[in-house]
Design a protein around this motif. Structure first.
Motif, PDB file in Angstrom:
ATOM      1  N   TYR A   1      52.974  77.193 -11.975  1.00  0.00           N
ATOM      2  CA  TYR A   1      51.537  77.061 -11.738  1.00  0.00           C
ATOM      3  C   TYR A   1      51.294  75.764 -10.978  1.00  0.00           C
ATOM      4  O   TYR A   1      51.765  74.702 -11.375  1.00  0.00           O
ATOM      5  N   GLU A   2      50.554  75.888  -9.879  1.00  0.00           N
ATOM      6  CA  GLU A   2      50.262  74.702  -9.078  1.00  0.00           C
ATOM      7  C   GLU A   2      48.893  74.857  -8.442  1.00  0.00           C
ATOM      8  O   GLU A   2      48.652  75.796  -7.679  1.00  0.00           O
ATOM      9  N   GLY A   3      47.980  73.977  -8.754  1.00  0.00           N
ATOM     10  CA  GLY A   3      46.670  73.961  -8.125  1.00  0.00           C
ATOM     11  C   GLY A   3      46.654  72.991  -6.958  1.00  0.00           C
ATOM     12  O   GLY A   3      47.701  72.556  -6.458  1.00  0.00           O
ATOM     13  N   HIS A   4      45.469  72.636  -6.522  1.00  0.00           N
ATOM     14  CA  HIS A   4      45.338  71.616  -5.486  1.00  0.00           C
ATOM     15  C   HIS A   4      45.661  70.246  -6.073  1.00  0.00           C
ATOM     16  O   HIS A   4      45.287  69.930  -7.201  1.00  0.00           O
ATOM     17  N   GLN A   5      46.356  69.429  -5.281  1.00  0.00           N
ATOM     18  CA  GLN A   5      46.752  68.109  -5.750  1.00  0.00           C
ATOM     19  C   GLN A   5      45.607  67.104  -5.715  1.00  0.00           C
ATOM     20  O   GLN A   5      45.611  66.135  -6.470  1.00  0.00           O
ATOM     21  N   GLN A   6      44.640  67.339  -4.860  1.00  0.00           N
ATOM     22  CA  GLN A   6      43.524  66.414  -4.716  1.00  0.00           C
ATOM     23  C   GLN A   6      42.207  67.184  -4.752  1.00  0.00           C
ATOM     24  O   GLN A   6      42.189  68.375  -5.094  1.00  0.00           O
ATOM     25  N   ASN A   7      41.116  66.519  -4.414  1.00  0.00           N
ATOM     26  CA  ASN A   7      39.794  67.125  -4.490  1.00  0.00           C
ATOM     27  C   ASN A   7      39.691  68.383  -3.645  1.00  0.00           C
ATOM     28  O   ASN A   7      40.198  68.440  -2.525  1.00  0.00           O
TER      29      ASN A   7
ATOM     30  N   ILE B   1      38.415  84.199  -2.685  1.00  0.00           N
ATOM     31  CA  ILE B   1      37.806  82.892  -2.502  1.00  0.00           C
ATOM     32  C   ILE B   1      38.825  81.990  -1.813  1.00  0.00           C
ATOM     33  O   ILE B   1      39.970  81.891  -2.255  1.00  0.00           O
ATOM     34  N   ALA B   2      38.400  81.353  -0.739  1.00  0.00           N
ATOM     35  CA  ALA B   2      39.258  80.398  -0.033  1.00  0.00           C
ATOM     36  C   ALA B   2      38.810  78.986  -0.382  1.00  0.00           C
ATOM     37  O   ALA B   2      37.610  78.708  -0.494  1.00  0.00           O
ATOM     38  N   THR B   3      39.767  78.090  -0.542  1.00  0.00           N
ATOM     39  CA  THR B   3      39.473  76.691  -0.849  1.00  0.00           C
ATOM     40  C   THR B   3      40.241  75.787   0.099  1.00  0.00           C
ATOM     41  O   THR B   3      41.384  76.075   0.470  1.00  0.00           O
ATOM     42  N   GLY B   4      39.601  74.707   0.488  1.00  0.00           N
ATOM     43  CA  GLY B   4      40.242  73.687   1.307  1.00  0.00           C
ATOM     44  C   GLY B   4      40.188  72.362   0.582  1.00  0.00           C
ATOM     45  O   GLY B   4      39.173  72.024  -0.032  1.00  0.00           O
ATOM     46  N   SER B   5      41.256  71.593   0.660  1.00  0.00           N
ATOM     47  CA  SER B   5      41.370  70.400  -0.166  1.00  0.00           C
ATOM     48  C   SER B   5      41.759  69.179   0.655  1.00  0.00           C
ATOM     49  O   SER B   5      42.219  69.284   1.795  1.00  0.00           O
ATOM     50  N   ALA B   6      41.589  68.024   0.022  1.00  0.00           N
ATOM     51  CA  ALA B   6      42.040  66.776   0.633  1.00  0.00           C
ATOM     52  C   ALA B   6      43.561  66.670   0.658  1.00  0.00           C
ATOM     53  O   ALA B   6      44.103  65.764   1.297  1.00  0.00           O
TER      54      ALA B   6
ATOM     55  N   CYS C   1      46.450  82.916  -7.408  1.00  0.00           N
ATOM     56  CA  CYS C   1      46.576  82.412  -6.044  1.00  0.00           C
ATOM     57  C   CYS C   1      47.275  83.462  -5.185  1.00  0.00           C
ATOM     58  O   CYS C   1      48.412  83.862  -5.457  1.00  0.00           O
ATOM     59  N   VAL C   2      46.589  83.917  -4.129  1.00  0.00           N
ATOM     60  CA  VAL C   2      47.123  84.958  -3.256  1.00  0.00           C
ATOM     61  C   VAL C   2      48.004  84.353  -2.169  1.00  0.00           C
ATOM     62  O   VAL C   2      49.092  84.850  -1.876  1.00  0.00           O
ATOM     63  N   SER C   3      47.531  83.269  -1.548  1.00  0.00           N
ATOM     64  CA  SER C   3      48.280  82.638  -0.452  1.00  0.00           C
ATOM     65  C   SER C   3      48.019  81.141  -0.455  1.00  0.00           C
ATOM     66  O   SER C   3      46.954  80.683  -0.879  1.00  0.00           O
ATOM     67  N   THR C   4      49.001  80.407   0.042  1.00  0.00           N
ATOM     68  CA  THR C   4      48.870  78.965   0.244  1.00  0.00           C
ATOM     69  C   THR C   4      49.339  78.637   1.646  1.00  0.00           C
ATOM     70  O   THR C   4      50.436  79.038   2.050  1.00  0.00           O
ATOM     71  N   PHE C   5      48.516  77.903   2.403  1.00  0.00           N
ATOM     72  CA  PHE C   5      48.851  77.518   3.770  1.00  0.00           C
ATOM     73  C   PHE C   5      48.840  75.993   3.861  1.00  0.00           C
ATOM     74  O   PHE C   5      47.837  75.357   3.548  1.00  0.00           O
ATOM     75  N   SER C   6      49.957  75.433   4.310  1.00  0.00           N
ATOM     76  CA  SER C   6      50.120  73.979   4.368  1.00  0.00           C
ATOM     77  C   SER C   6      50.295  73.494   5.797  1.00  0.00           C
ATOM     78  O   SER C   6      51.028  72.536   6.061  1.00  0.00           O
ATOM     79  N   ASP C   7      49.606  74.146   6.746  1.00  0.00           N
ATOM     80  CA  ASP C   7      49.797  73.827   8.161  1.00  0.00           C
ATOM     81  C   ASP C   7      49.015  72.598   8.605  1.00  0.00           C
ATOM     82  O   ASP C   7      49.415  71.935   9.560  1.00  0.00           O
ATOM     83  N   HIS C   8      47.893  72.306   7.972  1.00  0.00           N
ATOM     84  CA  HIS C   8      47.088  71.152   8.389  1.00  0.00           C
ATOM     85  C   HIS C   8      47.793  69.852   8.032  1.00  0.00           C
ATOM     86  O   HIS C   8      48.522  69.759   7.031  1.00  0.00           O
ATOM     87  N   LEU C   9      47.537  68.846   8.838  1.00  0.00           N
ATOM     88  CA  LEU C   9      48.151  67.534   8.647  1.00  0.00           C
ATOM     89  C   LEU C   9      47.204  66.518   8.021  1.00  0.00           C
ATOM     90  O   LEU C   9      47.639  65.438   7.623  1.00  0.00           O
ATOM     91  N   MET C  10      45.913  66.851   7.961  1.00  0.00           N
ATOM     92  CA  MET C  10      44.906  65.974   7.369  1.00  0.00           C
ATOM     93  C   MET C  10      43.969  66.817   6.510  1.00  0.00           C
ATOM     94  O   MET C  10      44.039  68.055   6.522  1.00  0.00           O
ATOM     95  N   PRO C  11      43.086  66.172   5.722  1.00  0.00           N
ATOM     96  CA  PRO C  11      42.221  66.932   4.799  1.00  0.00           C
ATOM     97  C   PRO C  11      41.443  68.048   5.475  1.00  0.00           C
ATOM     98  O   PRO C  11      40.966  67.914   6.610  1.00  0.00           O
ATOM     99  N   VAL C  12      41.296  69.162   4.737  1.00  0.00           N
ATOM    100  CA  VAL C  12      40.545  70.326   5.200  1.00  0.00           C
ATOM    101  C   VAL C  12      39.067  70.105   4.868  1.00  0.00           C
ATOM    102  O   VAL C  12      38.720  69.762   3.740  1.00  0.00           O
TER     103      VAL C  12
END
Length: 737
Positions: free
Chosen positions: A313-319, A332-337, A351-362
């Motif tokens: 189990y892993e949620g968002h690490q930041q806000n 529901i889609a969520t974007g995090s810091a 959690c259906v999908s996780t995308f880690s392509d961004h380099l800075m906060p969403v």
């Protein structure tokens, strides 16, 4: 209440006990208990009447009861089958550890300087009596992470590691002295876990330096048998014994050891990618080991017989900065810091999908009309499109120059993508199919704070910190900017009500303006800063930064950093205000600039909504939403009824009160407050439906009111003015007599 939480999605594990019982994973998230079924991939929230965050969880050996302790020392025992609170104990002291006994006859509570033993008398699935059985004095105990309490197999004694590096054994029915304890010495570090064998002849202690100490009871006296160093490289961070399989698991930073205490041998040494293990535990059947890390918020389930990681189990690490519902409300889609975009199943919370392509906060996420495409904007200067079927980033959209994107909008076709920047003050338009940059809208001279497409006329609406709202025709290349509306302060957010074309715009001075998107005119405005300043809880909570209409446009949801507000969309009167601190984890409030709520969205198909917070996405249930809205509206209109009577609007007061179907006693008071000379006019103007309700109220007045004369006067006036209900009045008269 409107604060009733249905689910908490994407919250990271922040420490405390982790439990696995009958396939259900339990861990605390602030004031709530998150329950996750890792087999069927479903989640729910369990909550009690605790007023602060939960610190300790413990399940009974039968798996039917859950012991909950919060930071104020309130103790709750819950029936897990019925999900109801059986009993509550307020100790008013900080509880450092608590645990059910092996046979569930007692539970022990460790505080500073003492241990309380509570007795439980179980009848069926409820406790007939909960009473304090005994109290033992211990050396000053203040280490919160030192949870080394354990019970013997027959519930006759407890074992506790104390601050003076000793292990103490307390017998519940000690004939020699009630408070006397047997003290086991020899440890050179404080004890993090203890255990007593089933035959009660051996006691084990695990210390902070990774040492396992073993004591044997010989001729009634405890003697040190063995001291073994399990690991000399790093310090032990957590430990747990399993009585059924005689196993010991000890966490050392990023790896753990599985040790057989009967065979005195190491079984497994497994390295994990956790930064630091802060908690470990065995499942109820002893087949699964649970690991938790409060640094990266991850929980892992390890099946030690198969040597297999069965779930993580892993949620968002930041806000969580932003969220969005799909068009059918199922995702529901969520974007995090933490630079990640996650997509969740609304019904299950999985959690259906996780995308880690961004380099800075969403900063913004949204769905296209095709529910399988998610668009995200980030401060890294890219807008990305993700395919939920192939689980990949299939399109990267960039402008003609580098910029940090702060907001997003997608048109009704799902092909036109717009993003506004917070540094160059430009708005970029792309085609999702081709990925080409189609146009750049220039006009704002400050960061763009909000974008919204008006699907009725294909107009793009933008708000900016330059105190203006601009309307753009994206299909007319010659005349892009069609209208500009100037406001008195910087625009912080906006949202469009598609039912009546009302555009709600919030500015930094706390004013909310309602603009008709058809005529481009301001039709209403109200000062929400009075509601914000009325809280007087934090000087940083000064403006509304999120606006969202619900699915039918009847409600406007507004959020500041610490409060949420609901306004009805006809007159935009405040229905309710409530603090986010009542349901969000409060650890981050040490700083006056801490933020709890970052955004909120309403579902397009259900009467429910979601709030992006500093620790997870909070979802609110549909039935609670409707009930809360009705109750709040009723309370607000009750005040209006009182004002109507004071101003002489007697018909409006009676019809409104009957329409709300208020309590009979309240309705009686309203009827008795109306002057007799105005009763006839009120009765003449009442509708047939309201007249029938009025007769029911008068019938209750005949049965239990002392004001019989006034009641008969109302009935007499009805007979004179409304002949069609004479038969009903005759029936009421007979029943009253």
């Amino acid at each position: 209440m409107i604060q009733r939480v249905e689910k908490i999605i994407g919250a990271k594990y922040s420490g405390g006990n982790i439990l696995l019982n009958n396939g259900l994973l339990y861990f605390s998230v602030g004031k709530y208990i998150s329950i996750y079924d890792h087999v069927n991939l479903r989640s729910e929230v369990l909550q009690t009447s605790n007023s602060t965050n939960i610190s300790i969880l413990s399940t009974s050996s039968c798996g039917k009861f859950l012991l909950i302790v919060d930071f104020l020392g309130s103790i709750f025992i819950l029936n897990l089958q019925k999900k109801t609170t059986i009993t509550k104990i307020s100790t008013r002291e900080r509880v450092l550890d608590a645990k059910f006994s092996t046979g569930s006859k007692f539970f022990a509570v460790v505080k500073q300087g003492k241990v309380d033993i509570w007795s439980l008398q179980l009848v069926g699935l409820s406790f007939q009596k909960v009473s304090l059985f005994k109290t033992f004095a211990i050396p000053f105990f203040h280490t919160e992470n030192n949870r080394s309490l354990s019970w013997s197999s027959d519930d006759s004694c407890i074992v506790l590691g104390c601050e003076d590096y000793t292990c103490r054994i307390f017998e519940l029915r000690n004939q020699a002295g009630e408070d006397k304890a047997e003290v086991l010495i020899g440890q050179k570090e404080y004890i993090i876990d203890t255990h007593m064998s089933n035959d009660m002849s051996t006691t084990y202690c695990v210390t902070r330096n990774g040492t396992l100490g073993t004591w044997q009871k010989i001729k009634g006296k405890w003697r040190m048998e063995e001291v073994k160093k399990l690991n000399s490289v790093s310090l032990a961070s957590s430990s747990c014994f399993n009585r059924k399989n005689a196993l010991l698991v000890v966490g050392f930073g990023s790896f753990f050891l599985l040790y057989d205490i009967h065979l005195h041998m190491q079984l497994q040494k497994i390295a994990l990618d956790h930064l630091s293990l802060s908690s470990c535990n065995f499942s109820g059947n002893g087949e699964v080991i649970l690991f938790g890390s409060d640094r990266n918020g991850r929980i892992s389930l390890w099946e030690w017989k198969k040597e297999l990681m069965i779930f993580t189990y892993e949620g968002h690490q930041q806000n969580i900065r932003t969220c969005a519902f799909s068009r059918d409300g199922s995702l529901i889609a969520t974007g995090s810091a933490d630079c990640n975009v996650k997509v969740w199943n609304h019904n299950s919370g999985d959690c259906v999908s996780t995308f880690s392509d961004h380099l800075m906060p969403v900063t913004a996420v949204t769905f296209t009309t095709a529910n399988h495409i998610v668009i995200s904007a980030s401060l890294d200067g890219t807008v990305r499109a993700f395919d939920l079927i192939r689980h990949r980033n299939f399109r990267i959209l960039v402008g003609d120059e580098s910029g940090q994107y702060s907001c997003l909008a997608v048109d009704s076709s799902g092909d036109m993508i717009c993003a506004g920047t917070c540094d160059t003050s430009k708005i970029f338009l792309w085609s999702l199919k081709s990925g080409r940059l189609l146009d750049v809208f220039v006009g704002h001279v400050a960061p763009v704070s909000g974008l919204h497409f008006n699907h009725s006329n294909s107009t793009l609406i933008s708000g900016s910190w330059d105190k203006s709202i601009r309307f753009w025709d994206i299909y007319d290349g010659r005349k892009k900017e069609t209208e500009v509306i100037s406001l008195l302060s910087d625009v912080t957010c906006l949202d469009l009500n598609s039912y009546n074309s009302h555009l709600a715009v919030s500015s930094i001075d706390g004013n909310v303006s309602i603009i008709c998107s058809r005529t481009m005119e301001i039709i209403s405005s109200f000062d929400a800063s009075q509601d914000i300043n009325g809280t007087q809880e934090d000087h940083y909570d000064t403006n509304i930064h999120t606006l969202a209409y619900n699915m039918d446009g009847e409600l406007l949801l507004a959020c500041s950093y610490f409060h949420m507000y609901t306004f009805e969309s006809k007159g935009y009167t405040l229905l309710r205000r409530f603090a986010a601190g009542n349901w969000i984890q409060m650890e981050n409030l040490c700083s006056s600039t801490s933020q709890l709520i970052f955004s909120a969205k309403c579902s397009p198909v259900k009467q429910c909504w979601a709030a992006s917070t500093s620790n997870g996405l909070y979802l609110f249930a549909e039935e609670n939403f409707r009930k809360a809205l009705f109750e709040v509206a009723k309370q607000s209109k009750c005040n209006n009824v009182i004002e109507m009577i004071a101003t002489g609007s007697y018909y409006e007061a009676v019809s409104t009160a009957l329409g709300l179907k208020l309590d009979f006693r309240v309705l009686q008071s309203i009827l008795y407050s109306i002057p007799q000379r105005s009763v006839g006019n009120v009765i003449k103007m009442l509708s047939q439906e309201h007249l029938v309700l009025l007769l029911e109220v008068l019938q209750s007045c005949l049965a239990g009111s002392k004001h019989l004369t006034i009641t008969l006067s109302w009935l007499h006036r009805i007979c004179l003015t409304r002949c069609e209900v004479k038969c009903q009045i005759y029936t009421i008269w007979r029943v009253g007599i």
